[in-house]
Design an enzyme around this catalytic site. Structure first.
Site, PDB file in Angstrom:
ATOM      1  N   GLY A  16       1.007  -1.395   0.186  1.00 51.06           N
ATOM      2  CA  GLY A  16       0.076  -0.140   0.027  1.00 51.06           C
ATOM      3  C   GLY A  16       0.714   1.290   0.003  1.00 51.06           C
ATOM      4  O   GLY A  16       0.557   2.232   0.341  1.00 51.06           O
ATOM      5  N   GLY A  18       1.237   3.210  -2.350  1.00 54.11           N
ATOM      6  CA  GLY A  18       0.605   4.282  -3.130  1.00 54.11           C
ATOM      7  C   GLY A  18      -0.554   4.987  -2.263  1.00 54.11           C
ATOM      8  O   GLY A  18      -0.583   6.157  -2.324  1.00 54.11           O
ATOM      9  N   ASP A  71      -1.786   3.598  -8.954  1.00 52.19           N
ATOM     10  CA  ASP A  71      -1.573   4.606  -7.950  1.00 52.19           C
ATOM     11  C   ASP A  71      -1.977   6.077  -8.261  1.00 52.19           C
ATOM     12  O   ASP A  71      -2.071   6.856  -7.358  1.00 52.19           O
ATOM     13  CB  ASP A  71      -0.247   4.213  -7.429  1.00 52.19           C
ATOM     14  CG  ASP A  71       0.072   3.167  -6.554  1.00 52.19           C
ATOM     15  OD1 ASP A  71      -0.877   2.882  -6.021  1.00 52.19           O
ATOM     16  OD2 ASP A  71       1.006   2.716  -6.507  1.00 52.19           O
ATOM     17  N   GLU A 140       6.715   8.274  -5.434  1.00 52.90           N
ATOM     18  CA  GLU A 140       6.945   7.045  -4.941  1.00 52.90           C
ATOM     19  C   GLU A 140       7.709   6.278  -6.025  1.00 52.90           C
ATOM     20  O   GLU A 140       7.557   5.990  -7.284  1.00 52.90           O
ATOM     21  CB  GLU A 140       5.543   6.327  -5.139  1.00 52.90           C
ATOM     22  CG  GLU A 140       5.299   5.093  -4.621  1.00 52.90           C
ATOM     23  CD  GLU A 140       3.753   4.527  -4.979  1.00 52.90           C
ATOM     24  OE1 GLU A 140       3.053   5.137  -5.250  1.00 52.90           O
ATOM     25  OE2 GLU A 140       3.774   3.420  -4.979  1.00 52.90           O
ATOM     26  N   GLY A 354     -13.779  -2.586 -21.096  1.00 50.75           N
ATOM     27  CA  GLY A 354     -12.917  -3.829 -21.450  1.00 50.75           C
ATOM     28  C   GLY A 354     -12.465  -4.022 -22.970  1.00 50.75           C
ATOM     29  O   GLY A 354     -12.981  -3.278 -23.580  1.00 50.75           O
ATOM     30  N   CYS A 381     -17.666   2.869 -21.363  1.00 51.53           N
ATOM     31  CA  CYS A 381     -17.066   2.535 -22.435  1.00 51.53           C
ATOM     32  C   CYS A 381     -17.409   0.996 -23.118  1.00 51.53           C
ATOM     33  O   CYS A 381     -18.441   1.294 -23.765  1.00 51.53           O
ATOM     34  CB  CYS A 381     -15.510   2.305 -21.892  1.00 51.53           C
ATOM     35  SG  CYS A 381     -14.543   2.734 -23.281  1.00 51.53           S
ATOM     36  N   LEU A 382     -16.822   0.084 -22.941  1.00 50.39           N
ATOM     37  CA  LEU A 382     -17.408  -1.008 -23.656  1.00 50.39           C
ATOM     38  C   LEU A 382     -18.810  -1.296 -22.976  1.00 50.39           C
ATOM     39  O   LEU A 382     -19.715  -1.894 -23.723  1.00 50.39           O
ATOM     40  CB  LEU A 382     -16.391  -2.348 -23.216  1.00 50.39           C
ATOM     41  CG  LEU A 382     -17.073  -3.686 -23.543  1.00 50.39           C
ATOM     42  CD1 LEU A 382     -16.716  -3.651 -25.294  1.00 50.39           C
ATOM     43  CD2 LEU A 382     -16.105  -4.691 -23.162  1.00 50.39           C
ATOM     44  N   HIS A 507     -14.768   7.755 -19.563  1.00 49.62           N
ATOM     45  CA  HIS A 507     -14.569   6.668 -18.085  1.00 49.62           C
ATOM     46  C   HIS A 507     -14.731   7.840 -16.967  1.00 49.62           C
ATOM     47  O   HIS A 507     -13.885   8.344 -16.352  1.00 49.62           O
ATOM     48  CB  HIS A 507     -13.249   6.128 -17.972  1.00 49.62           C
ATOM     49  CG  HIS A 507     -13.217   4.800 -18.974  1.00 49.62           C
ATOM     50  ND1 HIS A 507     -13.228   3.673 -18.453  1.00 49.62           N
ATOM     51  CD2 HIS A 507     -12.495   4.735 -20.117  1.00 49.62           C
ATOM     52  CE1 HIS A 507     -13.002   2.906 -19.445  1.00 49.62           C
ATOM     53  NE2 HIS A 507     -12.596   3.564 -20.395  1.00 49.62           N
ATOM     54  N   GLU A 509     -15.073   7.169 -13.845  1.00 52.98           N
ATOM     55  CA  GLU A 509     -14.823   6.656 -12.689  1.00 52.98           C
ATOM     56  C   GLU A 509     -13.470   7.135 -12.263  1.00 52.98           C
ATOM     57  O   GLU A 509     -12.919   7.146 -11.227  1.00 52.98           O
ATOM     58  CB  GLU A 509     -14.803   5.184 -12.583  1.00 52.98           C
ATOM     59  CG  GLU A 509     -13.489   4.699 -13.613  1.00 52.98           C
ATOM     60  CD  GLU A 509     -14.186   4.333 -14.947  1.00 52.98           C
ATOM     61  OE1 GLU A 509     -15.137   4.914 -15.476  1.00 52.98           O
ATOM     62  OE2 GLU A 509     -13.551   3.460 -15.789  1.00 52.98           O
TER      63      GLU A 509
END
Ligand code: GLN
Length: 535
Positions: A16, A18, A71, A140, A354, A381-382, A507, A509
């Site tokens: 973890g 990130g 990340d 990082e 996808g 998207c897909l 996207h 998201e």
């Protein structure tokens, strides 16, 4: 001039790092400082765009169209600040750049070497984020100390301590302090070895972040401090989170890590503003309702493949103060046993993006179920392309409709390549990538969610809705609620007669943050909540 914070990892991967780096970024920002985050990945691919999600998890896309490490999604979600192409460099990119310069003649007369040429290139990538107004750059380093391929990066950051002055550079090492059940003991040896490995390279960590299952007592901290040559107050424990990764910054505040970093780097901080963060934690810890959402994808249990989607769903939950239980459904299982048995108790169905044909028919079947059963649906998207195929086949009566990605010879190519994409030969970075404007149709669900007429959303695809079918779809009840400004590309479609059926070619998201959940996820969860209440 910015200060530089380097985050390395030891003992094992998947600690973890990130989230740790993102949490430090979030805290410095909460102190009124301007931070930039970046990640270095030691592999030789130029970017993760050509890797499969089993290898790499999600490919996160930035506004400027870089395909990057997931990340960066954590960095954006924790700090609310957009990342960019300069926020992710791979060894492949570093070498590519140095070799291109060599061919161009930039190093004429010299022998081009790992030190100083590769290390200089790495340092220049760190320095790119030292922009006006930036107080701290957090970099990082991917991989684990001791890996052969991490060495040039560690050497570069060691040099930076000398170049910039030790007061301007802070090394944070994230390590594992395992609990050995058989012995009933916490073991510090792996951490000692890892810090030792760093010392061999010439880096003495300023802060050790100890990932643990069990709390570390004072004695253990003192031991780690002594053997690793790190001040005791800088031995920080990071236990596994109980409920949400968004707890991590507060664990650090409790141990005064934020203050230690500010003092050590002499950062000019304001006062700590944690209220927005405390509010999201309160919403997560005290939900007033619960819903179940099915994500019908290709990777089932592989958490990282749909990282930003799961996060954005949680943000939708935060916005509605509801706990969202996500059921991860394998699209191939839908093909095997049908949608009814797998999706019957879902209050919402989401079909993610996808590539390729595996599970495609299962996703299309999931769309049919959601459309016919009036279950709130979000296609990404897909997911939009599946919605178009399903609608073509089952509402417009176009038997055999498909995407040309899946079936070159389909009689009804409702999703196809743009002409410019047909000419593309190269696989890397050749899709339609990054943020593009989208005009939102008034009176649509999209507008109801966004409350604006134009948005910028991030893309990563080659195929598009085929405009030849637009009129037919409209006549059968689809509204194209988002279009490119010249109206040539379909960015969103929806079905107004359905309780909530929205699909996007982009996207969303990637632009959802816990402190400002994405409007489409907020409304999707709201619609699911309504269904759960029988509405
Ligand atoms: N494979 C589809 C395309 O390239 C969808 C891509 C995606 O979902 N990101 O258009």
């Amino acid at each position: 001039m910015a200060k530089f914070i380097f985050v390395t990892g030891g003992v094992i991967s998947s600690l973890g790092k990130g989230i740790t780096a993102a949490s430090l970024g979030m805290l410095l920002k909460a102190w009124g400082l301007k931070v930039k985050l970046q990640k270095f990945d030691p592999y030789l691919n130029v970017d993760p765009g050509t890797m499969n999600p089993y290898q790499h998890g999600e490919v996160y896309v930035t506004d400027d169209g870089a395909e990057t490490d997931l990340d960066l999604g954590h960095y954006e979600r924790f700090t609310g600040e957009p990342t960019s192409r300069d926020s992710n460099y791979t060894a492949g990119q570093i070498y590519f750049s140095v070799i291109s310069k060599e061919r161009r003649g930039d190093y004429l007369g010299q022998t081009v070497q790992l030190v100083p040429h590769i290390t200089d290139e790495i340092k220049s990538c760190v320095k790119k984020l030292d922009q006006p107004g930036v107080d701290a750059v957090i970099s990082e380093i991917g991989g684990t100390v001791g890996d052969i391929e991490s060495l040039p990066f560690l050497e570069a950051i060691r040099q930076m301590g000398l170049d910039e002055g030790r007061d301007n550079v802070l090394y944070v090492h994230v390590t594992l302090v395992p609990y050995i059940r058989a012995a009933g003991e916490i073991k510090t040896k792996p951490t000692q070895h890892s810090a030792g490995r760093l010392r061999e390279i010439g880096i003495i960590p300023d802060v050790l972040i100890c990932r643990t299952e069990k709390p570390l007592n004072d004695q253990i901290k003192a031991k780690i401090s002594l053997f690793c040559n790190v001040e005791k107050k800088a031995v920080i424990e990071e236990p596994d989170v109980k409920q949400t990764i968004y707890e991590v910054p507060l664990m650090f505040v409790d141990q005064r890590l934020d203050r230690l970093i500010i003092e050590r780097l002499r950062l000019k901080a304001g006062t700590l503003q944690l209220d927005p963060w405390l509010e999201i934690l309160d919403a997560i810890r005290n939900p007033t309702s619960a819903v179940q959402v099915a994500v019908v994808g290709k990777y089932g249990e592989l958490q990282d493949a749909y990282k930003s989607i799961y996060e954005a769903i949680d943000h939708g939950g935060i916005a509605n103060r509801c706990r969202v239980e996500v059921k991860r459904i394998l699209a191939e299982d839908v093909e095997r046993v049908g949608a009814q048995s797998l999706l019957a108790d879902a209050h919402g169905v989401l079909v993610p993006g996808g590539f390729g044909s595996r599970g495609l028919e299962g996703k299309i079947e999931a769309v049919r179920f959601a459309r016919e059963e009036n279950v709130p649906f979000l296609g990404l998207c897909l997911g939009l392309q599946c919605a178009a195929i399903e609608f073509a086949r089952n509402v417009c009566g176009l038997a055999g409709a498909n995407s040309t990605e899946n079936d070159h010879h389909t009689p009804h190519p409702v999703v196809s390549l743009l002409e410019e994409q047909e000419r593309v030969q190269q696989k890397g970075a050749s899709m339609r990538l990054g943020a593009y404007p989208c005009i939102i149709r008034s009176g649509s669900r999209a507008q109801e969610a966004y409350r604006t007429d134009s948005v910028n959303e991030r893309h990563r695809h080659r195929y598009e809705f085929n405009n030849r079918y637009r009129r037919l779809f409209e006549s059968k009840g689809v509204v194209f609620s988002g279009l490119s400004p010249d109206e040539s590309l379909v960015e969103m479609l929806e079905i107004p007669a359905h309780p909530w059926f929205v699909a996007t070619q982009f996207h969303p998201e990637f632009k959802s943050y816990p402190t400002s959940p994405h409007p489409l996820f907020r409304e999707f969860i709201r619609a699911a909540l309504k269904r759960s209440r029988g509405g």
